[in-house]
Write a protein that holds these residues in place. Structure first.
Motif, PDB file in Angstrom:
ATOM      1  N   UNK A 296       0.828  -1.209   0.000  1.00  0.00           N
ATOM      2  CA  UNK A 296       0.000   0.000   0.000  1.00  0.00           C
ATOM      3  C   UNK A 296       0.864   1.262   0.000  1.00  0.00           C
ATOM      4  N   UNK A 297       2.040   1.185   0.630  1.00  0.00           N
ATOM      5  CA  UNK A 297       2.937   2.346   0.694  1.00  0.00           C
ATOM      6  C   UNK A 297       3.286   2.876  -0.698  1.00  0.00           C
ATOM      7  N   UNK A 298       3.259   1.986  -1.689  1.00  0.00           N
ATOM      8  CA  UNK A 298       3.644   2.384  -3.043  1.00  0.00           C
ATOM      9  C   UNK A 298       2.555   3.201  -3.734  1.00  0.00           C
ATOM     10  N   UNK A 299       1.321   3.090  -3.248  1.00  0.00           N
ATOM     11  CA  UNK A 299       0.201   3.667  -3.997  1.00  0.00           C
ATOM     12  C   UNK A 299      -0.661   4.645  -3.203  1.00  0.00           C
ATOM     13  N   UNK A 300      -0.695   4.545  -1.886  1.00  0.00           N
ATOM     14  CA  UNK A 300      -1.634   5.356  -1.121  1.00  0.00           C
ATOM     15  C   UNK A 300      -1.155   6.804  -1.051  1.00  0.00           C
ATOM     16  N   UNK A 301      -2.095   7.730  -1.188  1.00  0.00           N
ATOM     17  CA  UNK A 301      -1.764   9.158  -1.175  1.00  0.00           C
ATOM     18  C   UNK A 301      -1.930   9.730   0.229  1.00  0.00           C
ATOM     19  N   UNK A 302      -1.329  10.889   0.450  1.00  0.00           N
ATOM     20  CA  UNK A 302      -1.503  11.575   1.737  1.00  0.00           C
ATOM     21  C   UNK A 302      -2.962  11.948   1.942  1.00  0.00           C
TER      22      UNK A 302
ATOM     23  N   UNK B 240      -1.354   3.730  11.262  1.00  0.00           N
ATOM     24  CA  UNK B 240      -1.537   4.969  10.501  1.00  0.00           C
ATOM     25  C   UNK B 240      -0.285   5.847  10.573  1.00  0.00           C
ATOM     26  N   UNK B 241       0.303   5.974  11.762  1.00  0.00           N
ATOM     27  CA  UNK B 241       1.520   6.777  11.904  1.00  0.00           C
ATOM     28  C   UNK B 241       2.658   6.210  11.057  1.00  0.00           C
ATOM     29  N   UNK B 242       2.786   4.892  11.028  1.00  0.00           N
ATOM     30  CA  UNK B 242       3.837   4.268  10.223  1.00  0.00           C
ATOM     31  C   UNK B 242       3.620   4.532   8.733  1.00  0.00           C
ATOM     32  N   UNK B 243       2.367   4.475   8.294  1.00  0.00           N
ATOM     33  CA  UNK B 243       2.060   4.761   6.892  1.00  0.00           C
ATOM     34  C   UNK B 243       2.355   6.220   6.552  1.00  0.00           C
ATOM     35  N   UNK B 244       1.980   7.125   7.436  1.00  0.00           N
ATOM     36  CA  UNK B 244       2.225   8.546   7.184  1.00  0.00           C
ATOM     37  C   UNK B 244       3.717   8.858   7.154  1.00  0.00           C
TER      38      UNK B 244
ATOM     39  N   UNK C 282     -16.727   0.790  12.059  1.00  0.00           N
ATOM     40  CA  UNK C 282     -15.686   1.761  11.717  1.00  0.00           C
ATOM     41  C   UNK C 282     -14.296   1.127  11.717  1.00  0.00           C
ATOM     42  N   UNK C 283     -14.058   0.182  12.624  1.00  0.00           N
ATOM     43  CA  UNK C 283     -12.778  -0.534  12.604  1.00  0.00           C
ATOM     44  C   UNK C 283     -12.615  -1.308  11.299  1.00  0.00           C
ATOM     45  N   UNK C 284     -13.714  -1.933  10.848  1.00  0.00           N
ATOM     46  CA  UNK C 284     -13.673  -2.653   9.569  1.00  0.00           C
ATOM     47  C   UNK C 284     -13.434  -1.679   8.419  1.00  0.00           C
ATOM     48  N   UNK C 285     -14.085  -0.515   8.493  1.00  0.00           N
ATOM     49  CA  UNK C 285     -13.924   0.494   7.436  1.00  0.00           C
ATOM     50  C   UNK C 285     -12.488   1.010   7.393  1.00  0.00           C
ATOM     51  N   UNK C 286     -11.851   1.129   8.554  1.00  0.00           N
ATOM     52  CA  UNK C 286     -10.443   1.549   8.622  1.00  0.00           C
ATOM     53  C   UNK C 286      -9.582   0.611   7.778  1.00  0.00           C
ATOM     54  N   UNK C 287      -9.752  -0.689   7.978  1.00  0.00           N
ATOM     55  CA  UNK C 287      -8.973  -1.666   7.207  1.00  0.00           C
ATOM     56  C   UNK C 287      -9.394  -1.669   5.737  1.00  0.00           C
ATOM     57  N   UNK C 288     -10.697  -1.579   5.482  1.00  0.00           N
ATOM     58  CA  UNK C 288     -11.188  -1.625   4.101  1.00  0.00           C
ATOM     59  C   UNK C 288     -10.624  -0.479   3.264  1.00  0.00           C
ATOM     60  N   UNK C 289     -10.626   0.736   3.827  1.00  0.00           N
ATOM     61  CA  UNK C 289     -10.142   1.898   3.073  1.00  0.00           C
ATOM     62  C   UNK C 289      -8.646   1.793   2.795  1.00  0.00           C
ATOM     63  N   UNK C 290      -7.898   1.216   3.724  1.00  0.00           N
ATOM     64  CA  UNK C 290      -6.479   0.982   3.469  1.00  0.00           C
ATOM     65  C   UNK C 290      -6.300  -0.021   2.338  1.00  0.00           C
ATOM     66  N   UNK C 291      -7.053  -1.113   2.388  1.00  0.00           N
ATOM     67  CA  UNK C 291      -6.891  -2.175   1.397  1.00  0.00           C
ATOM     68  C   UNK C 291      -7.291  -1.730  -0.004  1.00  0.00           C
ATOM     69  N   UNK C 292      -8.183  -0.747  -0.091  1.00  0.00           N
ATOM     70  CA  UNK C 292      -8.586  -0.226  -1.398  1.00  0.00           C
ATOM     71  C   UNK C 292      -7.400   0.347  -2.173  1.00  0.00           C
TER      72      UNK C 292
ATOM     73  N   UNK D  55      -8.216  10.913   4.946  1.00  0.00           N
ATOM     74  CA  UNK D  55      -9.590  10.388   5.013  1.00  0.00           C
ATOM     75  C   UNK D  55      -9.665   9.234   6.003  1.00  0.00           C
ATOM     76  N   UNK D  56      -8.675   8.357   5.968  1.00  0.00           N
ATOM     77  CA  UNK D  56      -8.640   7.202   6.867  1.00  0.00           C
ATOM     78  C   UNK D  56      -8.476   7.655   8.311  1.00  0.00           C
ATOM     79  N   UNK D  57      -7.715   8.730   8.518  1.00  0.00           N
ATOM     80  CA  UNK D  57      -7.566   9.254   9.884  1.00  0.00           C
ATOM     81  C   UNK D  57      -8.899   9.757  10.425  1.00  0.00           C
ATOM     82  N   UNK D  58      -9.723  10.329   9.564  1.00  0.00           N
ATOM     83  CA  UNK D  58     -11.055  10.791   9.987  1.00  0.00           C
ATOM     84  C   UNK D  58     -11.911   9.597  10.426  1.00  0.00           C
ATOM     85  N   UNK D  59     -11.773   8.471   9.715  1.00  0.00           N
ATOM     86  CA  UNK D  59     -12.499   7.255  10.104  1.00  0.00           C
ATOM     87  C   UNK D  59     -12.043   6.794  11.483  1.00  0.00           C
ATOM     88  N   UNK D  60     -10.742   6.839  11.721  1.00  0.00           N
ATOM     89  CA  UNK D  60     -10.208   6.444  13.020  1.00  0.00           C
ATOM     90  C   UNK D  60     -10.707   7.367  14.118  1.00  0.00           C
ATOM     91  N   UNK D  61     -10.807   8.644  13.847  1.00  0.00           N
ATOM     92  CA  UNK D  61     -11.332   9.593  14.833  1.00  0.00           C
ATOM     93  C   UNK D  61     -12.785   9.282  15.158  1.00  0.00           C
TER      94      UNK D  61
END
Length: 217
Positions: free
Chosen positions: A98-104, A185-189, A132-142, A109-115
């Motif tokens: 995911x690190x190769x493709x996910x944008x800031x 999330x912090x590691x991805x950012x 919401x926990x499932x959505x957190x993972x789903x949005x990352x996997x997208x 958006x994913x951080x808002x889901x976590x909040x």
């Protein structure tokens, strides 16, 4: 409590949502038999939309067909371990991809889901937190460039849904899970390849331990 059906959604979708919520909340218990005639009468619907709803729940692993008929899946230590070990094989590696493709912007958006998940935890809304926990993972996997691997992982995660719902009935578990999601999330950012893998693997191994202890209680 019988929920009123609406005219804005297909009947099978409404019944699916109602039964799924009843299973995940514990209103319907693991191992309990599903009485199709009773449900059809209870919601005043024909068996066609009801059977479609039950078929979808069976595909997702929440219902199983056995010698007693259609029943809610039982929590099983060995099955849970197998499923989670499979998830551990797949998900941390997908997170590195995911690190190769996910944008800031996507990470924001994913951080808002976590909040929102953290707010649901504070409010004590466990089913919304599960969603919401499932959505957190789903949005990352997208954001993964390998959707074949994601499809396999989503099948495993679907079969784990009832286990995860039971894990989230423990507030200390909820607190730990949200903290681990923050670490991912912090590691991805930070775009830290090693930290992404390690934080994802740590989260899943902790979930394996949480779930194993929950089943054995």
């Amino acid at each position: 409590m019988v929920q009123a059906l609406k005219f804005t959604q297909p009947l099978y979708q409404q019944i699916y949502d109602i039964i799924k919520s009843s299973i995940l909340s514990g209103e319907l218990m693991p191992g309990e038999k599903i009485n199709v005639s009773h449900l059809a009468k209870k919601y005043n619907i024909s068996r066609t939309p009801l059977r479609e709803a039950l078929r979808q729940l069976q595909i997702e692993g929440l219902l199983v067909q056995d010698q007693l008929g259609l029943t809610i899946v039982r929590l099983d230590d060995a099955d849970f371990k197998d499923l989670y070990e499979t998830r551990i094989m797949l998900e941390p590696q997908i997170m590195r991809l995911i690190l190769k493709t996910i944008t800031d912007e996507k990470l924001d958006v994913i951080e808002k889901i976590l909040e929102r998940a953290e707010d649901a935890f504070t409010a004590g809304n466990h089913l919304h937190l599960l969603e919401l926990n499932a959505k957190f993972h789903d949005r990352l996997l997208e954001a993964s460039p390998n959707m074949r691997a994601v499809h396999l992982l989503q099948q495993v995660r679907s079969f784990l849904l009832l286990y995860r719902a039971n894990i989230l009935k423990n507030n200390e578990h909820n607190r730990e899970i949200l903290k681990e999601h923050r670490q991912i999330l912090h590691a991805l950012k930070a775009r830290d390849d090693i930290a992404v893998y390690q934080s994802a693997e740590n989260h899943l191994r902790n979930d394996l331990e949480r779930g194993t202890n929950m089943i054995r209680e």
